[in-house]
Structure formats: C-alpha cells, structure tokens
Enzyme design. Structure first.
Site, mmCIF file in Angstrom:
data_model
loop_
_atom_site.group_PDB
_atom_site.id
_atom_site.type_symbol
_atom_site.label_atom_id
_atom_site.label_comp_id
_atom_site.label_asym_id
_atom_site.label_seq_id
_atom_site.Cartn_x
_atom_site.Cartn_y
_atom_site.Cartn_z
ATOM 1 N N MET A 40 0.843 -1.201 0.000
ATOM 2 C CA MET A 40 0.000 0.000 0.000
ATOM 3 C C MET A 40 0.880 1.254 0.000
ATOM 4 S SD MET A 40 -3.388 -0.919 2.149
ATOM 5 C CE MET A 40 -2.715 -0.666 3.770
ATOM 6 N N ALA A 42 4.083 3.945 1.024
ATOM 7 C CA ALA A 42 4.775 4.437 2.219
ATOM 8 C C ALA A 42 5.842 3.402 2.597
ATOM 9 C CB ALA A 42 3.808 4.708 3.372
ATOM 10 N N HIS A 47 9.248 -3.478 3.425
ATOM 11 C CA HIS A 47 8.924 -3.673 2.008
ATOM 12 C C HIS A 47 10.199 -3.968 1.214
ATOM 13 C CE1 HIS A 47 5.606 -0.815 3.313
ATOM 14 N NE2 HIS A 47 4.917 -1.823 2.852
ATOM 15 N N GLN A 71 -10.596 -2.705 2.094
ATOM 16 C CA GLN A 71 -10.114 -3.433 3.273
ATOM 17 C C GLN A 71 -10.109 -2.552 4.528
ATOM 18 O OE1 GLN A 71 -6.160 -4.252 1.426
ATOM 19 N NE2 GLN A 71 -5.339 -3.787 3.449
ATOM 20 N N GLU A 163 5.705 -11.828 6.893
ATOM 21 C CA GLU A 163 5.237 -12.569 8.074
ATOM 22 C C GLU A 163 4.618 -11.608 9.097
ATOM 23 O OE1 GLU A 163 8.376 -14.547 10.168
ATOM 24 O OE2 GLU A 163 6.968 -15.816 11.279
ATOM 25 N N LYS A 164 4.989 -10.340 9.019
ATOM 26 C CA LYS A 164 4.428 -9.306 9.897
ATOM 27 C C LYS A 164 2.894 -9.373 9.940
ATOM 28 C CE LYS A 164 3.808 -4.947 11.464
ATOM 29 N NZ LYS A 164 2.556 -4.623 10.841
HETATM 30 P P1 AMP Z 1 1.489 -2.960 3.464
HETATM 31 O O1 AMP Z 1 2.065 -1.924 2.559
HETATM 32 O O2 AMP Z 1 1.505 -2.592 4.912
HETATM 33 O O3 AMP Z 1 0.153 -3.481 2.992
HETATM 34 O O4 AMP Z 1 2.479 -4.201 3.373
HETATM 35 C C1 AMP Z 1 2.830 -4.763 2.138
HETATM 36 C C2 AMP Z 1 3.584 -6.041 2.393
HETATM 37 O O5 AMP Z 1 4.758 -5.744 3.162
HETATM 38 C C3 AMP Z 1 2.775 -7.081 3.201
HETATM 39 O O6 AMP Z 1 3.027 -8.368 2.673
HETATM 40 C C4 AMP Z 1 3.346 -6.932 4.576
HETATM 41 O O7 AMP Z 1 3.243 -8.103 5.360
HETATM 42 C C5 AMP Z 1 4.804 -6.601 4.290
HETATM 43 N N1 AMP Z 1 5.423 -5.926 5.427
HETATM 44 C C6 AMP Z 1 4.969 -4.821 6.079
HETATM 45 N N2 AMP Z 1 5.776 -4.522 7.123
HETATM 46 C C7 AMP Z 1 6.753 -5.454 7.134
HETATM 47 C C8 AMP Z 1 7.894 -5.698 7.977
HETATM 48 N N3 AMP Z 1 8.176 -4.930 9.015
HETATM 49 N N4 AMP Z 1 8.671 -6.764 7.685
HETATM 50 C C9 AMP Z 1 8.383 -7.559 6.623
HETATM 51 N N5 AMP Z 1 7.337 -7.388 5.797
HETATM 52 C C10 AMP Z 1 6.526 -6.352 6.053
#
Ligand code: AMP
Length: 304
Positions: A40, A42, A47, A71, A163-164
């Site tokens: 998403m 940022a 990432h 979502q 895995e977060k």
């Molecule tokens: P988001 O942009 O928050 O939707 O996250 C995109 C992807 O990055 C998802 O698969 C998350 O699980 C992963 N992600 C977010 N934060 C972390 C982190 N600290 N470590 C590893 N993967 C992450």
C-alpha cells in the site's frame, strides 16, 4: 555519509491493466520469470526486504502500490493513510524493481468501491472470525479480493508477503490453494527496528516520544510470553504473567495503550491453544494512541 550521486533512470509506472500487462507480456516472451510484491506504499525497510527477496526469486519484479479502500472499515485510516508516491518510486528504483503498478482506485474498481457492489472473495470463517478479523469486519474479504485481482492482472510466477501480517498471509495461502491459483507464495520474515518494534507504514502516526515508548510494549509482550512459556505449561498463565510484567498503568497514566489481544494460536487455522503444541504463534494487537499495531512470532521449538 557520502551523497549518492548515482543517476538512475526511474522505473516505469503503470497505472492501467493494459500498461502493466504489456510489460509483463514482453518479459514473459523473453522467457523471464515475474515476481509481484503487493504493497500500500509508504515503503520502508520491511517492504525493501520483500523486494530484495523478489529479485532473488524471479527475473523481473513488479511492485504494486495501491491503498485498497475495501479493506478499511468506515472508522479506519483510509483517508489519512500516508501516500508519499514520489518517494516510493525513488525507493523502488534504488532497490532495482522493474515496474510499479499504481492504479487509480477507479481502475481497479470501475463500478465503484462499495463492497456490496463487487464480487468478493470470502475466506473461510475459521481463519477470519478471530483476531484482526474480529476487530476489522470485512477486512480480510477486502484483502483477499484485491490480492486475487492483482494476481490476475499481473499473473506473476511468485508473489511475496511479510510474516508481519501473518493472519493475512494465512488467508492468502488458503485462497491460492482453494482457487488453484498458479502462483507460488513466498513469506519474508518481519523486519524490526533495533528496539524490536516491527516496521510499519503506520509507525509514522507514533509522533510523540510517549507513543513511541508505549509502542515497544507490543514486541515486549511477545518476548515476555515466549519467556513465560518456558516456565509454565498453561498458556493462560503465561499470557497473564506476560501482561502483568509488561503493561504498567503507572507508565501509562492516560491509558494510551489499549491491548486488543495477546494469544498463542496453532499456526494453520489460528485456533487459540490452551497448552503449547508446535508449531504455534504468539500474536498481539494493540492500539497505541489512535494507531493500531500488530505483531507476531512463530514458535518452532520449545522456548528455552
Ligand atoms: P502494506 O504496505 O503494509 O500493505 O504491506 C505490504 C507487504 O509488506 C505485506 O506483505 C506486509 O506483510 C509486508 N510488510 C509490512 N511490514 C513489514 C515488515 N516490518 N517486515 C516484513 N514485511 C513487512
């Protein structure tokens, strides 16, 4: 630090289905394998870990950046979610991704984004009735739906997730298996700050030293639970002791830290455990000020 004087050509940004599919088709024609990293935006080091692993797993990497309205609940942070797009493009370029897929909302949802107007993926109740699914009704339907769309649009060989967001990952694995989707799902371990806090785009909301200090209770609750599990066979007791050792009302007089859940679950369907059976997972969610944080840790071997 020496300034980075490298001149980089920005990677292409595709906004439409046709544009991203044209890139992917050309690469596939040349015999290249494709990885998709759904985000998403940022973007942060978490990432980056996904993108780096994607580069090892496939010849070409597409990063999708899309803040998915369906979502988010009505009271959630869809409007204020950070969108530093130009910075994200630089970051993906520096990491060596090959294309960004950043569709405007109406490209993914041309008939409107009210959930009831859409065909949606319904993940099994067993996986979504509890934990984040309970506190965010409709969240995993929205996640599974947008991930299915992204997989169908990009048609990667491999897609990478952190895995977060472990409950999200369980939902996605189940969907890929149930719908026989021809894609391999790879999991990337959680990237943390040196103080233990898992990186998250929402950490930007922790904008006072007080909130930053209280946010550390989230990883501390996991560590304390792990520690307690080496002392007692009762998970209930371990969780109560962990909470008692970390949550200190004197250090939080304004009650800025609200624990949503702390639990130990079996790792397939996320059912709560009363006694430890491996593999298991310690899971936690809390609100720190107005920011909702989640974290988890898999237990493969009995804690020391
Ligand atoms: P988001 O942009 O928050 O939707 O996250 C995109 C992807 O990055 C998802 O698969 C998350 O699980 C992963 N992600 C977010 N934060 C972390 C982190 N600290 N470590 C590893 N993967 C992450």
């Amino acid at each position: 630090m020496t300034p980075d004087t490298t001149i980089r050509t920005m990677i292409p940004t595709a906004e439409t289905l046709e544009a991203v599919r044209t890139h992917v088709a050309q690469w596939k024609e040349a015999g290249k394998s494709i990885a998709l990293v759904p985000t998403m935006g940022a973007l942060h080091e978490g990432h980056a870990a996904l993108i780096r692993q994607a580069k090892k797993s496939a010849d070409r990497v597409v990063v999708s950046i899309f803040v998915n309205p369906i979502q988010f609940g009505p009271q959630e942070d869809y409007q204020r979610y950070p969108r530093p797009f130009a910075q994200d493009v630089d970051y993906c370029t520096a990491l060596g991704a090959d294309c960004i897929f950043a569709p405007p909302t109406d490209v993914l949802y041309p008939d409107g984004n009210q959930p009831e107007q859409l065909s949606r993926v319904l993940p099994p109740e067993r996986l979504t009735a509890r934990w984040c699914g309970a506190s965010r009704p409709g969240h995993f339907v929205g996640v599974a739906t947008v991930v299915l769309k992204l997989l169908n649009i990009v048609q990667p060989h491999v897609a990478l997730f952190g895995e977060k967001d472990a409950q999200q990952l369980a939902v996605i694995r189940q969907m890929v298996s149930d719908f026989n989707l021809p894609v391999r799902i790879e999991e990337v371990p959680t990237v943390r700050q040196p103080n233990g806090l898992a990186l998250s785009s929402r950490n930007q909301y922790l904008n006072t030293p007080e909130l930053q200090r209280l946010a550390l209770w989230v990883p501390q609750l996991i560590e304390a639970t792990r520690d307690q599990l080496s002392r007692t066979a009762s998970i209930h007791e371990a969780l109560e002791n962990a909470k008692a050792s970390v949550l200190n009302t004197h250090q939080d007089p304004q009650q800025l830290f609200q624990l949503e859940y702390l639990a130990v679950v079996e790792d397939t369907h996320w059912e709560p455990l009363e006694t430890l059976r491996l593999p298991a997972r310690i899971i936690v969610a809390a609100r720190v000020g107005t920011t909702r944080l989640i974290d988890n840790q898999r237990l493969l071997a009995s804690p020391p």
